[in-house]
Design a protein around this motif. Structure first.
Motif, short mmCIF file in Angstrom:
data_model
loop_
_atom_site.label_atom_id
_atom_site.label_comp_id
_atom_site.label_asym_id
_atom_site.label_seq_id
_atom_site.Cartn_x
_atom_site.Cartn_y
_atom_site.Cartn_z
N LEU A 1 16.78 -10.60 41.74
CA LEU A 1 17.71 -10.94 42.80
C LEU A 1 19.11 -11.09 42.21
O LEU A 1 19.31 -11.85 41.27
CB LEU A 1 17.28 -12.25 43.46
N ARG A 2 20.09 -10.34 42.77
CA ARG A 2 21.49 -10.45 42.32
C ARG A 2 22.38 -10.53 43.56
O ARG A 2 22.34 -9.62 44.40
CB ARG A 2 21.88 -9.25 41.46
N PHE A 3 23.16 -11.57 43.65
CA PHE A 3 24.07 -11.77 44.79
C PHE A 3 23.30 -11.64 46.11
O PHE A 3 23.75 -11.01 47.07
CB PHE A 3 25.22 -10.77 44.76
N GLU A 4 22.09 -12.24 46.12
CA GLU A 4 21.24 -12.28 47.32
C GLU A 4 20.70 -10.90 47.73
O GLU A 4 20.25 -10.70 48.86
CB GLU A 4 21.97 -12.93 48.50
N THR A 5 20.76 -9.97 46.80
CA THR A 5 20.23 -8.62 47.06
C THR A 5 19.11 -8.32 46.07
O THR A 5 19.25 -8.54 44.87
CB THR A 5 21.34 -7.56 46.92
N ILE A 6 17.97 -7.83 46.58
CA ILE A 6 16.86 -7.47 45.72
C ILE A 6 17.15 -6.13 45.04
O ILE A 6 17.52 -5.15 45.69
CB ILE A 6 15.55 -7.37 46.50
N LYS A 7 16.99 -6.10 43.72
CA LYS A 7 17.18 -4.88 42.95
C LYS A 7 15.99 -4.66 42.05
O LYS A 7 15.14 -5.56 41.89
CB LYS A 7 18.47 -4.97 42.12
N SER A 8 15.94 -3.49 41.43
CA SER A 8 14.82 -3.16 40.55
C SER A 8 15.33 -2.35 39.37
O SER A 8 16.29 -1.57 39.48
CB SER A 8 13.76 -2.37 41.30
N THR A 9 14.70 -2.55 38.20
CA THR A 9 15.05 -1.78 37.01
C THR A 9 13.82 -1.71 36.10
O THR A 9 12.78 -2.32 36.39
CB THR A 9 16.23 -2.41 36.26
N LYS A 10 13.93 -0.96 35.03
CA LYS A 10 12.84 -0.86 34.04
C LYS A 10 13.35 -1.26 32.67
O LYS A 10 14.43 -0.83 32.24
CB LYS A 10 12.29 0.56 34.01
N VAL A 11 12.56 -2.07 31.97
CA VAL A 11 12.90 -2.55 30.64
C VAL A 11 11.85 -2.07 29.66
O VAL A 11 10.65 -2.34 29.85
CB VAL A 11 12.99 -4.09 30.59
N ARG A 12 12.29 -1.34 28.62
CA ARG A 12 11.35 -0.89 27.59
C ARG A 12 11.42 -1.86 26.41
O ARG A 12 12.48 -2.04 25.79
CB ARG A 12 11.67 0.53 27.13
N LEU A 13 10.30 -2.50 26.11
CA LEU A 13 10.26 -3.49 25.03
C LEU A 13 10.41 -2.83 23.67
O LEU A 13 9.85 -1.77 23.41
CB LEU A 13 8.93 -4.27 25.09
#
Length: 603
Positions: free
Chosen positions: A558-570
């Motif tokens: 959640l950023r600035f009340e907006t749902i977002k999505s991303t991918k993180v590679r460990l």
């Protein structure tokens, strides 16, 4: 016998000398509400408009603190007690006109922070940092100063300060610089002292003043540890400094209402901590003792030209803090190890925290150690309300210099030399003679000590640029392993897991980290990982252990009340640990073991 003319001349000279003394008085009737009442008299004023002001900075600090914010009820009178005209050209200055050659001012000070920068007044003590307490006149900076500390006898207060006693409760300073550099503690403190005998037969007095709620036995035990630090640091330079008035005073406040700090001064130091000796302070407060006393050589007398004289009206910027503060930080725990106050194993393993901070910081791509030192006015207890990107752009000059001091010491030892003797050379060339130094002076001194090729290489690569030495090889020379954690997955963000903030990224993500590359930033709140709710109630680091290096995580946030999505590679953790090779089943060869013994001064 003296002639009448000689006696008259002597009398007139004495009268003139007394007239040229600025006198202060401070009392604490309303200490319960953190107030002091202060007055000061300035004789022989010749300017039509007489100026007094509060300092904006404090010796040992490099940022602005605007001490005038705690001043009120200001008045100015002449020698007859008549009120004078006062105007304010800026927030920290008072202009006074209409005087008759004498100006007396009075004001109330509010003070409630007990540390190395500010003052604190309550019924436990009057902890006075002079720039935070007393107004001054810039035009009279060379005048002698007398200050009468009006004690709260009902509270059994005594006085401790590096200023010499004049009489009663009145102390003196030869000029403004010395006065501002003389913190003073008024409380029902305990005191211990001992004499240090120098090789040439001179004796120097060390006082340890402690305001605390503990026992006399605790103070006795702690004082023995302080003594061992003093004597171990004396060995580095071969002698103690020539303290003014032949005395050095530790001013320690280990009380619940203090704020943890340490601050060096010419013949004294402030040590503050909320840790009592019975509650961890017997060991954990010693690092500040070690650091601040080392400053009595390195920074107080081995003094950067950029800090001489100290400017009370502006921020004090210096490019030498990587040496003045950083090399002092390198010696802080090294001295504790040499004094057998911590073990060699403790010392070595503790190096990893500072090493990882410096080694892994992206800030080195922006600033070298000199430029990091220039940042001090923005970070040294400075305050601001706008967000900054320090996680990516700043490395503390304390830590940066400490790690470089370590590298220089181990590099010199490969040549049969050592950092102690280099510090001794700088001391004898500059500190002992009190000649302010420049960075170029440090380089020339290293060239003279270790050879031009060595000195030029060290400064060109690591001081004027921000390259890093080969620490793995350097550590190996003293039987220390530098081991990377290559099994723990690395995400690259500090994430809260408490009930109020769980899932929130607490700090700016580091440039180049998996979280940074994925576009995550401070303030983002992770709501789900791989379509599962964020694991509240378990530390994020422990949660990551169920994954493997190279795994890709789908992150909903959640950023600035907006749902977002991303991918993180460990990725692999960039962190290292430092350990004695024996811990990993290796026995160091005799040469390596001897190198370690010489470095840590252990048997």
């Amino acid at each position: 016998m003296k002639s009448i003319a000689q006696i008259i001349l002597l009398f007139l000279t004495l009268q003139y000398t007394l007239a040229q003394t600025n006198t202060y008085s401070i009392s604490f009737e309303n200490a319960i509400h953190h107030e002091a009442v202060i007055s000061a008299t300035f004789p022989e004023v010749t300017t039509e408009i007489f100026t007094v002001q509060m300092s904006r900075s404090s010796p040992g600090r490099y940022a602005l603190h605007e001490f005038a914010k705690n001043i009120y009820n200001f008045k100015a009178t002449d020698s007859e007690g008549n009120n004078l005209v006062v105007t304010r050209p800026n927030p920290y200055q008072w202009n006074i006109s209409g005087h008759d050659g004498t100006v007396t001012i009075s004001y109330t000070l509010f003070a409630d922070r007990g540390d190395g920068t500010y003052s604190q007044i309550d019924e436990t003590h009057a902890h006075l940092n002079i720039p935070a307490t007393f107004m001054f006149s810039p035009e009279f900076s060379d005048r002698k100063i007398e200050v009468n500390f009006r004690l709260r006898e009902d509270l059994n207060w005594k006085i401790a300060t590096q200023m010499p006693l004049s009489n009663g409760t009145t102390y003196t300073a030869p000029n403004l610089q010395y006065f501002m550099d003389s913190p003073t503690e008024l409380s029902n403190f305990g005191i211990r002292e001992f004499e240090v005998l120098e090789k040439d037969g001179r004796k120097k007095n060390i006082q340890f003043v402690l305001h605390h709620n503990g026992t006399e036995e605790e103070l006795n035990t702690y004082f023995e540890k302080v003594k061992s630090i003093v004597l171990e640091e004396q060995k580095v330079y071969g002698e103690l400094p020539d303290f003014d008035y032949n005395t050095y005073t530790f001013l320690a406040c280990y009380i619940p209402n203090a704020s943890g700090d340490g601050m060096e001064h010419r013949n004294s130091t402030i040590l503050t901590s909320i840790r009592s000796l019975a509650n961890g302070g017997m060991k954990n407060n010693l690092g500040t003792v070690s650091h601040e006393f080392f400053h009595s050589w390195n920074v107080e007398r081995i003094r950067p030209k950029t800090l001489e004289p100290f400017n009370f009206e502006e921020a004090n910027m210096s490019g030498e803090l990587w040496f003045a503060e950083g090399f002092t930080s390198y010696y802080t725990n090294l001295i504790l190890c040499r004094a057998k106050l911590i073990s060699a194993e403790e010392y070595v393993e503790d190096l990893s925290g500072t090493f990882n901070y410096v080694w892994n910081s992206p800030a080195r791509q922006f600033f070298n150690p000199i430029e990091m030192s220039y940042q001090a006015p923005f970070v040294d207890a400075a305050t601001s309300v706008d967000p900054v990107n320090r996680e990516n752009t700043f490395i503390s000059y304390y830590s940066y210099g400490s790690i470089l001091g370590l590298a220089l010491d181990l590099s010199l030892r490969e040549k049969g030399l050592n950092l102690d003797d280099y510090m001794k050379l700088v001391w004898n060339s500059f500190g002992k003679k009190e000649i302010p130094y420049t960075i170029e002076n440090l380089k020339v001194s290293l060239n003279a000590y270790a050879g031009k090729e060595f000195g030029e290489h060290f400064f060109d690569k690591y001081i004027y640029k921000s390259q890093m030495p080969d620490y793995k090889s350097l550590f190996a020379t003293v039987g220390v392993d530098l081991i990377q954690d290559d099994t723990t997955p690395y995400f690259g963000a500090a994430i809260a897991t408490n009930d109020d903030l769980f899932g929130e990224i607490q700090r700016n993500t580091a440039i180049g980290s998996p979280a940074y590359i994925a576009g995550l930033d401070k303030g983002d709140v992770i709501t789900a990982i791989n379509n599962q709710p964020f694991p509240n109630g378990v530390s994020f680091q422990d949660f990551l252990k169920k994954f493997h290096i190279g795994d890709e995580l789908k992150i909903d946030f959640l950023r600035f009340e907006t749902i977002k999505s991303t991918k993180v590679r460990l990725t692999t953790s960039p962190n290292y640990r430092t350990e004695l090779v024996e811990k990993n089943g290796e026995k160091p060869v005799k040469k390596v073991l001897n190198n370690r013994k010489a470095w840590l001064k252990i048997e």
